[in-house]
Design an enzyme around this catalytic site. Structure first.
Site, short mmCIF file in Angstrom:
data_model
loop_
_atom_site.label_atom_id
_atom_site.label_comp_id
_atom_site.label_asym_id
_atom_site.label_seq_id
_atom_site.Cartn_x
_atom_site.Cartn_y
_atom_site.Cartn_z
N GLN A 236 34.38 37.35 33.20
CA GLN A 236 34.71 38.39 32.21
C GLN A 236 35.68 37.83 31.16
OE1 GLN A 236 35.86 42.60 33.30
NE2 GLN A 236 37.90 41.78 33.04
N GLY B 272 48.44 42.70 40.90
CA GLY B 272 47.64 41.87 39.99
C GLY B 272 47.74 42.40 38.56
N HIS B 273 47.51 43.71 38.41
CA HIS B 273 47.61 44.32 37.07
C HIS B 273 49.05 44.16 36.55
CE1 HIS B 273 44.44 46.99 38.99
NE2 HIS B 273 43.80 46.55 37.92
N GLY C 151 42.92 39.00 33.64
CA GLY C 151 43.15 38.21 34.85
C GLY C 151 42.04 37.20 35.10
N LYS D 285 41.14 36.56 37.91
CA LYS D 285 40.40 37.16 39.03
C LYS D 285 38.96 37.43 38.58
CE LYS D 285 39.57 40.04 42.55
NZ LYS D 285 38.93 41.21 42.04
N ASP D 286 38.83 37.89 37.32
CA ASP D 286 37.50 38.13 36.74
C ASP D 286 37.26 37.05 35.69
OD1 ASP D 286 36.91 40.91 37.96
OD2 ASP D 286 38.93 41.10 37.15
N ARG E 127 44.08 40.21 45.10
CA ARG E 127 44.39 41.65 45.00
C ARG E 127 43.30 42.36 44.19
NH1 ARG E 127 49.18 43.05 47.15
NH2 ARG E 127 50.68 41.35 47.39
N SER E 128 42.93 43.54 44.69
CA SER E 128 41.91 44.34 44.02
C SER E 128 42.09 45.79 44.45
CB SER E 128 40.52 43.84 44.44
OG SER E 128 39.56 44.82 44.13
P1 AMP Z 1 40.49 46.19 36.46
O1 AMP Z 1 41.41 47.37 36.53
O2 AMP Z 1 39.92 45.80 37.79
O3 AMP Z 1 39.48 46.29 35.36
O4 AMP Z 1 41.42 44.95 36.05
C1 AMP Z 1 42.20 44.98 34.89
C2 AMP Z 1 42.70 43.59 34.62
O5 AMP Z 1 43.51 43.16 35.71
C3 AMP Z 1 41.57 42.56 34.47
O6 AMP Z 1 41.89 41.66 33.43
C4 AMP Z 1 41.59 41.87 35.82
O7 AMP Z 1 41.09 40.55 35.78
C5 AMP Z 1 43.06 41.89 36.14
N1 AMP Z 1 43.27 41.72 37.58
C6 AMP Z 1 42.72 42.47 38.57
N2 AMP Z 1 43.09 41.98 39.77
C7 AMP Z 1 43.86 40.91 39.54
C8 AMP Z 1 44.54 39.97 40.37
N3 AMP Z 1 44.46 40.03 41.70
N4 AMP Z 1 45.26 38.99 39.77
C9 AMP Z 1 45.32 38.90 38.42
N5 AMP Z 1 44.70 39.75 37.58
C10 AMP Z 1 43.98 40.74 38.13
#
Ligand code: AMP
Length: 282
Positions: free
Chosen positions: A155, A36-37, A149, A151-152, A186-187
């Site tokens: 946010q 995802g990232h 993303g 995904k959030d 994905r997470s």
């Molecule tokens: P995080 O590390 O969880 O703060 O995520 C960092 C960035 O990656 C944020 O903009 C999230 O929305 C994005 N992100 C996390 N998971 C996914 C995913 N499965 N698909 C797309 N973007 C994602």
């Protein structure tokens, strides 16, 4: 692979690009990178001369101390994944004291209707923490474009508003949700699920897709009740919320309006791990 640890280091590394008016792309993350990232980073690499990826676990956005404690951290592995995409990526990995100038506290913002529902309602203070760190990171990096993303999605809308409120000259790009083969978004948290639960977690997207089908003919009340009943007897998942809201305002959907986009949002617990997802309905 350059890893900048301070604001000064990141600014020095970017000075040459800025002096040539080169496009600077930015992908803020909390590390534990997955596909995802990396999809955000690939997009940034394709659209900019230099891409900065921040890796910073932001303490002020965690409403649950246990969640912060358990958050996975592996800078070496993350750096290797980024290097495989491009050796020219600039990693920004500051300490909390560095990025917060010695005072690790969230500011207070007003995002109006955007922060009232869903994550805003269930994770008190979360978006103040997110907005504070994004403001600090934006000011440290001063990118032309930043990638987030869907995904959030809540946010993403809040960061769009924050950028407007602060009148920052940064274009915000929303990128589609990357999913595992069964549909689970994905997470970093998915790694903590047991194998059988992870395999069954496609149920979350299947439910959202059926809700989307029902959105064509049924009202919000009916769809919410249907989702609640789908989860009520499920042995693996506990529903925290299911909401249908207007995409721009994130206000609850009451009756369908012309030319308005709607989106469904869900938060579910599986083995005490919190999973979120969302889907465009029209
Ligand atoms: P995080 O590390 O969880 O703060 O995520 C960092 C960035 O990656 C944020 O903009 C999230 O929305 C994005 N992100 C996390 N998971 C996914 C995913 N499965 N698909 C797309 N973007 C994602």
């Amino acid at each position: 692979m350059v890893v900048a640890r301070t604001k000064k280091e990141v600014q020095n590394a970017l000075a040459i690009y800025r002096s040539h008016n080169h496009q600077i792309g930015f992908v803020p993350t909390m590390g534990a990178l997955h596909r995802g990232h990396l999809s955000l980073v690939e997009r940034a690499l394709g659209e900019n001369v230099i891409t900065v990826v921040s890796i910073f676990i932001n303490p002020t956005q965690f409403d649950n101390p246990l969640d912060l404690e358990k958050y996975p951290e592996n800078l070496e592995k993350d750096a290797a994944l980024l290097k495989a995409l491009s050796p020219d990526i600039l990693i920004f990995a500051p300490s909390p004291l560095e990025i917060y100038d010695g005072n690790v506290m969230a500011n207070s913002y007003d995002f109006g209707s955007l922060e009232k529902e869903m994550e805003g309602a269930y994770r008190k203070g979360h978006f103040n923490g997110v907005a504070t760190v994004v403001e600090l990171l934006f000011k440290a990096v001063s990118p032309n474009t930043a990638y987030f993303g869907e995904k959030d999605f809540q946010q993403l809308q809040i960061i769009r508003k924050l950028t407007r409120q602060l009148a920052l000259p940064i274009t915000i790009i929303g990128c589609p949700i990357e999913r595992e083969s069964n549909g689970l978004a994905r997470s970093s948290r998915n790694e903590r699920l047991s194998k059988p639960t992870r395999e069954h977690s496609g149920f979350i997207l299947t439910t959202l897709l059926t809700a989307k089908e029902k959105f064509g003919t049924e009202n919000a009340h009916y769809i919410r009740n249907w989702v609640v009943s789908e989860f009520s007897n499920h042995p693996l998942f506990q529903l925290e919320y299911f909401e249908i809201v207007e995409e721009e305002t994130l206000l609850p959907y009451k009756e369908k309006k012309e030319n308005i986009k709607y989106r469904a949002f869900i938060a579910v617990y599986a083995e005490r791990i919190r999973l979120i997802d969302n889907i465009a309905l029209n």
